[in-house]
Design a protein around this motif. Structure first.
Motif, PDB file in Angstrom:
ATOM      1  N   ARG A   4       0.846  -1.190   0.000  1.00 53.95           N
ATOM      2  CA  ARG A   4       0.000   0.000   0.000  1.00 53.95           C
ATOM      3  C   ARG A   4       0.883   1.242   0.000  1.00 53.95           C
ATOM      4  O   ARG A   4       2.004   1.223   0.500  1.00 53.95           O
ATOM      5  CB  ARG A   4      -0.881   0.031   1.254  1.00 53.95           C
ATOM      6  CG  ARG A   4      -1.760  -1.189   1.451  1.00 53.95           C
ATOM      7  CD  ARG A   4      -3.015  -1.143   0.570  1.00 53.95           C
ATOM      8  NE  ARG A   4      -3.964  -2.141   1.015  1.00 53.95           N
ATOM      9  CZ  ARG A   4      -5.113  -1.860   1.614  1.00 53.95           C
ATOM     10  NH1 ARG A   4      -5.467  -0.612   1.846  1.00 53.95           N
ATOM     11  NH2 ARG A   4      -5.924  -2.830   1.973  1.00 53.95           N
ATOM     12  N   ASN A   5       0.341   2.335  -0.532  1.00 56.26           N
ATOM     13  CA  ASN A   5       1.049   3.614  -0.490  1.00 56.26           C
ATOM     14  C   ASN A   5       0.935   4.200   0.913  1.00 56.26           C
ATOM     15  O   ASN A   5      -0.137   4.171   1.514  1.00 56.26           O
ATOM     16  CB  ASN A   5       0.454   4.597  -1.501  1.00 56.26           C
ATOM     17  CG  ASN A   5       0.783   4.216  -2.926  1.00 56.26           C
ATOM     18  OD1 ASN A   5       1.846   3.682  -3.197  1.00 56.26           O
ATOM     19  ND2 ASN A   5      -0.137   4.472  -3.829  1.00 56.26           N
ATOM     20  N   ILE A   6       2.043   4.728   1.399  1.00 56.48           N
ATOM     21  CA  ILE A   6       2.074   5.364   2.715  1.00 56.48           C
ATOM     22  C   ILE A   6       1.857   6.856   2.526  1.00 56.48           C
ATOM     23  O   ILE A   6       2.555   7.501   1.733  1.00 56.48           O
ATOM     24  CB  ILE A   6       3.411   5.066   3.428  1.00 56.48           C
ATOM     25  CG1 ILE A   6       3.545   3.552   3.680  1.00 56.48           C
ATOM     26  CG2 ILE A   6       3.516   5.853   4.736  1.00 56.48           C
ATOM     27  CD1 ILE A   6       4.899   3.115   4.193  1.00 56.48           C
ATOM     28  N   LEU A   7       0.876   7.387   3.238  1.00 56.91           N
ATOM     29  CA  LEU A   7       0.591   8.825   3.166  1.00 56.91           C
ATOM     30  C   LEU A   7       1.747   9.610   3.766  1.00 56.91           C
ATOM     31  O   LEU A   7       2.342   9.195   4.755  1.00 56.91           O
ATOM     32  CB  LEU A   7      -0.680   9.163   3.951  1.00 56.91           C
ATOM     33  CG  LEU A   7      -1.973   8.481   3.525  1.00 56.91           C
ATOM     34  CD1 LEU A   7      -3.115   8.923   4.437  1.00 56.91           C
ATOM     35  CD2 LEU A   7      -2.297   8.774   2.078  1.00 56.91           C
ATOM     36  N   ASP A  34      -1.604  -6.823   4.297  1.00 57.09           N
ATOM     37  CA  ASP A  34      -1.089  -5.717   3.471  1.00 57.09           C
ATOM     38  C   ASP A  34      -0.243  -4.761   4.301  1.00 57.09           C
ATOM     39  O   ASP A  34       0.822  -4.303   3.860  1.00 57.09           O
ATOM     40  CB  ASP A  34      -2.242  -4.927   2.837  1.00 57.09           C
ATOM     41  CG  ASP A  34      -2.985  -5.696   1.753  1.00 57.09           C
ATOM     42  OD1 ASP A  34      -2.569  -6.816   1.409  1.00 57.09           O
ATOM     43  OD2 ASP A  34      -4.007  -5.153   1.268  1.00 57.09           O
ATOM     44  N   MET A  35      -0.713  -4.467   5.517  1.00 58.28           N
ATOM     45  CA  MET A  35       0.030  -3.527   6.374  1.00 58.28           C
ATOM     46  C   MET A  35       1.379  -4.101   6.771  1.00 58.28           C
ATOM     47  O   MET A  35       2.389  -3.381   6.763  1.00 58.28           O
ATOM     48  CB  MET A  35      -0.800  -3.185   7.610  1.00 58.28           C
ATOM     49  CG  MET A  35      -1.969  -2.255   7.310  1.00 58.28           C
ATOM     50  SD  MET A  35      -3.036  -1.963   8.750  1.00 58.28           S
ATOM     51  CE  MET A  35      -1.879  -1.146   9.863  1.00 58.28           C
ATOM     52  N   LEU A  36       1.428  -5.389   7.118  1.00 52.93           N
ATOM     53  CA  LEU A  36       2.715  -5.999   7.483  1.00 52.93           C
ATOM     54  C   LEU A  36       3.663  -5.981   6.292  1.00 52.93           C
ATOM     55  O   LEU A  36       4.837  -5.612   6.423  1.00 52.93           O
ATOM     56  CB  LEU A  36       2.518  -7.429   7.997  1.00 52.93           C
ATOM     57  CG  LEU A  36       2.000  -7.527   9.431  1.00 52.93           C
ATOM     58  CD1 LEU A  36       1.510  -8.940   9.727  1.00 52.93           C
ATOM     59  CD2 LEU A  36       3.079  -7.110  10.436  1.00 52.93           C
ATOM     60  N   GLU A  37       3.170  -6.346   5.115  1.00 53.75           N
ATOM     61  CA  GLU A  37       4.024  -6.339   3.931  1.00 53.75           C
ATOM     62  C   GLU A  37       4.536  -4.933   3.632  1.00 53.75           C
ATOM     63  O   GLU A  37       5.722  -4.737   3.332  1.00 53.75           O
ATOM     64  CB  GLU A  37       3.262  -6.893   2.721  1.00 53.75           C
ATOM     65  CG  GLU A  37       4.143  -6.993   1.494  1.00 53.75           C
ATOM     66  CD  GLU A  37       3.483  -7.672   0.309  1.00 53.75           C
ATOM     67  OE1 GLU A  37       4.040  -7.554  -0.801  1.00 53.75           O
ATOM     68  OE2 GLU A  37       2.432  -8.305   0.482  1.00 53.75           O
ATOM     69  N   THR A  38       3.662  -3.942   3.750  1.00 53.72           N
ATOM     70  CA  THR A  38       4.038  -2.544   3.497  1.00 53.72           C
ATOM     71  C   THR A  38       5.073  -2.074   4.517  1.00 53.72           C
ATOM     72  O   THR A  38       6.061  -1.419   4.160  1.00 53.72           O
ATOM     73  CB  THR A  38       2.777  -1.649   3.527  1.00 53.72           C
ATOM     74  OG1 THR A  38       1.856  -2.117   2.531  1.00 53.72           O
ATOM     75  CG2 THR A  38       3.121  -0.198   3.276  1.00 53.72           C
TER      76      THR A  38
END
Length: 173
Positions: A4-7, A34-38
């Motif tokens: 995911r793109n990080i703001l 998704d958050m762990l991968e990001t």
């Protein structure tokens, strides 16, 4: 799993208070993956859902930095600090939403946190050292706070101006 793109700060979504997650669903589990991968890809040691534009009360973290040690990925849904020590620790904090900016922040040295796990069960753990700093930093995100909000106004404004410039440069690229 999806990166995911990080703001990046300043973004109004980073200042919103996240809403509680009503139930652990397959969608919540996918978001956690998704958050762990990001977070690992960034690379970072913590990531809160608002940092990827999801205003829900979930964070992930893994403060194991030793490459020879097994990772300890943690997913905390609706985390809440239930106890904090009077003793403080000062760590130089950074943030994936404020890249390349660091500052010393004093926080309670130990905290006890309760949360819902991916299995839907309530969990409780006492964190200290880097783990305590990380979980407090990420819970701040869920409450619409950034680590720079702990700094003196002049320093906070300086970092914000540099981030605005970075965002303009990235938009032109």
């Amino acid at each position: 799993m999806t990166l995911r793109n990080i703001l990046l700060h300043p973004d109004p979504r980073l200042k919103k208070v996240a809403t509680p997650i009503a139930a652990v669903t397959d969608e919540v589990r996918r978001l956690a993956d998704d958050m762990l991968e990001t977070m690992y890809d960034a690379p970072g040691i913590g990531l809160a859902a608002p940092q990827i534009g999801v205003t829900e009360r979930m964070l992930v973290m893994d403060c194991i930095k030793d490459e020879n040690a097994s990772p300890r990925p943690m997913v905390l849904i609706n985390p809440e600090i239930t106890w904090e020590s009077e003793a403080l620790n000062v760590y130089e904090e950074g943030c994936l939403s404020i890249p390349e900016h660091y500052a010393e922040v004093a926080r309670p040295a130990e905290v006890e946190v309760t949360w819902t796990g991916l299995d839907g069960k309530i969990q409780r753990e006492r964190f200290d050292a880097l783990w305590a700093t990380c979980v407090q930093h990420e819970i701040d995100h869920l409450n619409g706070r950034l680590f720079i909000d702990h700094l003196k106004p002049l320093r906070r404004q300086m970092i914000t101006r540099k981030m605005q410039k970075l965002k303009r440069e990235l938009a032109r690229a």
